[in-house]
Design a protein around this motif. Structure first.
Motif, PDB file in Angstrom:
ATOM      1  N   UNK A 187       4.702  -7.179 -26.145  1.00 26.70           N
ATOM      2  CA  UNK A 187       4.547  -5.823 -25.603  1.00 26.70           C
ATOM      3  C   UNK A 187       3.358  -5.742 -24.642  1.00 26.70           C
ATOM      4  N   UNK A 188       2.256  -6.412 -25.013  1.00 27.18           N
ATOM      5  CA  UNK A 188       1.082  -6.396 -24.125  1.00 27.18           C
ATOM      6  C   UNK A 188       1.393  -7.085 -22.806  1.00 27.18           C
ATOM      7  N   UNK A 189       2.095  -8.195 -22.856  1.00 31.63           N
ATOM      8  CA  UNK A 189       2.438  -8.911 -21.614  1.00 31.63           C
ATOM      9  C   UNK A 189       3.340  -8.058 -20.725  1.00 31.63           C
ATOM     10  N   UNK A 190       4.317  -7.418 -21.336  1.00 37.21           N
ATOM     11  CA  UNK A 190       5.216  -6.561 -20.545  1.00 37.21           C
ATOM     12  C   UNK A 190       4.448  -5.407 -19.918  1.00 37.21           C
ATOM     13  N   UNK A 191       3.526  -4.811 -20.705  1.00 40.96           N
ATOM     14  CA  UNK A 191       2.751  -3.683 -20.172  1.00 40.96           C
ATOM     15  C   UNK A 191       1.865  -4.121 -19.006  1.00 40.96           C
ATOM     16  N   UNK A 192       1.217  -5.281 -19.118  1.00 46.66           N
ATOM     17  CA  UNK A 192       0.356  -5.765 -18.034  1.00 46.66           C
ATOM     18  C   UNK A 192       1.159  -6.090 -16.782  1.00 46.66           C
ATOM     19  N   UNK A 193       2.310  -6.737 -16.972  1.00 49.83           N
ATOM     20  CA  UNK A 193       3.143  -7.076 -15.807  1.00 49.83           C
ATOM     21  C   UNK A 193       3.608  -5.818 -15.101  1.00 49.83           C
ATOM     22  N   UNK A 194       4.055  -4.832 -15.879  1.00 52.41           N
ATOM     23  CA  UNK A 194       4.522  -3.582 -15.272  1.00 52.41           C
ATOM     24  C   UNK A 194       3.367  -2.844 -14.598  1.00 52.41           C
ATOM     25  N   UNK A 195       2.187  -2.862 -15.238  1.00 50.26           N
ATOM     26  CA  UNK A 195       1.028  -2.168 -14.671  1.00 50.26           C
ATOM     27  C   UNK A 195       0.642  -2.756 -13.319  1.00 50.26           C
ATOM     28  N   UNK A 196       0.482  -4.072 -13.260  1.00 56.56           N
ATOM     29  CA  UNK A 196       0.055  -4.685 -12.001  1.00 56.56           C
ATOM     30  C   UNK A 196       1.161  -4.656 -10.951  1.00 56.56           C
ATOM     31  N   UNK A 197       2.397  -4.965 -11.370  1.00 61.10           N
ATOM     32  CA  UNK A 197       3.484  -4.967 -10.386  1.00 61.10           C
ATOM     33  C   UNK A 197       3.724  -3.575  -9.825  1.00 61.10           C
ATOM     34  N   UNK A 198       3.760  -2.576 -10.727  1.00 57.39           N
ATOM     35  CA  UNK A 198       3.963  -1.205 -10.254  1.00 57.39           C
ATOM     36  C   UNK A 198       2.802  -0.706  -9.422  1.00 57.39           C
ATOM     37  N   UNK A 199       1.556  -1.066  -9.831  1.00 58.04           N
ATOM     38  CA  UNK A 199       0.393  -0.625  -9.058  1.00 58.04           C
ATOM     39  C   UNK A 199       0.339  -1.245  -7.683  1.00 58.04           C
ATOM     40  N   UNK A 200       0.630  -2.544  -7.566  1.00 63.66           N
ATOM     41  CA  UNK A 200       0.644  -3.192  -6.261  1.00 63.66           C
ATOM     42  C   UNK A 200       1.721  -2.596  -5.369  1.00 63.66           C
ATOM     43  N   UNK A 201       2.880  -2.339  -5.965  1.00 60.63           N
ATOM     44  CA  UNK A 201       3.966  -1.744  -5.179  1.00 60.63           C
ATOM     45  C   UNK A 201       3.562  -0.370  -4.644  1.00 60.63           C
TER      46      UNK A 201
END
Length: 351
Positions: free
Chosen positions: A259-273
């Motif tokens: 869950x932590x890995x998914x949250x970090x990936x979504x956070x950075x990917x969504x933020x960069x986008x």
């Protein structure tokens, strides 16, 4: 950002479904059971035959229960066949004698099985139950004895020529005898199919007393036909505990990391986008909350430099002005050189 929020909401559900699938495909070990509130493991209570590989703390003798008013005492094992082999078990095939999980011996010395071994535990609410079945025959059908049909008649004839011809009454009696024999055969076949056998139901109770290392078995009762026997077992292993990690399944730590890995990936990917498309940021400014991450990196760098400087001062040969020679003459020369150097630096600063 709506897409990012929806993905964050859906990620825990996806991870939970994956965990449930992995748990469902993992088979439970023998003599264990999983309940809603915890996990049961009765394998330490199984009596094992003494030999190589058996731990010293393991039980190597069968369990015994006093029958009290039942007239017979019981011998059994938990999740296994009895350690001491039995022979000449009433109504049980010879190849099944080594699978007897519980039995009693009558006053005449006959051995009656009350169930074959089983390693399948059942949870019924907060109760933990183990059941042994397919024991010795029991019930009215096992004690039934039939006599020859009372109405059967047999004619006594001689071989001489004056023998009378069979009468109609004799023919009717023969027909009745044949019908009675056919009915008796049918009853015998029916009895073979409907033979009831003894069984034992064992209910486990949690025992919090640390002094009771092994389980204790108590006889509760039996039904009027002496087919079903009931026992309760008190054991410290019958208490709820945490389920150990099973190979092939995802443990609590794995679920949290996923869950932590998914949250970090979504956070950075969504933020960069978002920063790249909406705010038109480039470089390090594309990271979400880049000022925060820059401040954290700067603080970490400063602490690293301070630590390295502190360690360098402790190294020999790096004492600076505090290191002086033991010779008095050299000490005075060093002090004069230091004073001239300090005066020269002061003049330079004044200019």
């Amino acid at each position: 950002m709506r897409f990012t929020q929806l993905f964050l909401l859906a990620a825990p559900a996806l991870a939970a479904s994956d965990t449930a699938t992995a748990t469902a495909t993992t088979e439970a070990a023998d003599c264990t059971a999983t309940a809603t509130a915890g996990f049961f493991d009765l394998r330490p209570d199984t009596a094992l035959a003494p030999g190589d590989g058996v731990k010293k703390s393991a039980r190597t003798a069968d369990y015994h229960a006093n029958g009290w008013d039942y007239r017979h005492n019981f011998t059994m094992n938990i999740c296994g066949a009895v350690v001491k082999p039995v022979e000449d078990v009433v109504g049980v095939d010879e190849e099944e004698w080594r699978h007897v999980g519980a039995y009693y011996t009558s006053d005449g010395g006959d051995v009656f099985s009350i169930g074959s071994e089983s390693k399948l535990l059942h949870t019924r609410g907060r109760k933990l139950v183990l059941q042994y079945t397919n024991g010795s025959p029991c019930g009215p059908s096992s004690r039934r004895r039939r006599s020859i049909h009372d109405g059967a008649m047999y004619g006594d004839y001689s071989d001489d020529e004056d023998a009378p011809a069979p009468s109609a009454a004799n023919l009717d009696a023969d027909d009745d005898q044949r019908r009675a024999g056919a009915e008796e055969e049918k009853e015998k076949e029916k009895d073979k199919k409907e033979v009831r056998r003894k069984s034992a139901t064992i209910s486990f109770l949690c025992d919090h007393d640390p002094a009771d290392v092994h389980a204790t078995v108590n006889f509760v009762g039996t039904d009027p036909d002496e087919c079903a026997y009931f026992f309760d077992v008190r054991s410290q292993h019958a208490c709820l505990s945490a389920e150990p990690h099973q190979p092939g399944s995802v443990g609590p730590g794995g679920v949290f990391a996923l869950l932590l890995s998914i949250a970090l990936v979504v956070y950075f990917a969504g933020g960069v986008f978002y920063q790249r498309t909406v705010a038109h940021a480039r470089g390090w400014r594309q990271l979400p909350n880049h000022t925060l991450w820059h401040g954290i990196w700067t603080a970490i760098s400063d602490f690293a430099i301070i630590g390295a400087s502190s360690c360098a001062r402790l190294l020999p040969g790096r004492q600076g002005y505090s290191r002086l020679s033991r010779s008095p003459t050299s000490g005075w020369r060093n002090r004069e050189d230091e004073n001239r150097l300090i005066d020269q630096l002061d003049e330079e600063w004044d200019d």
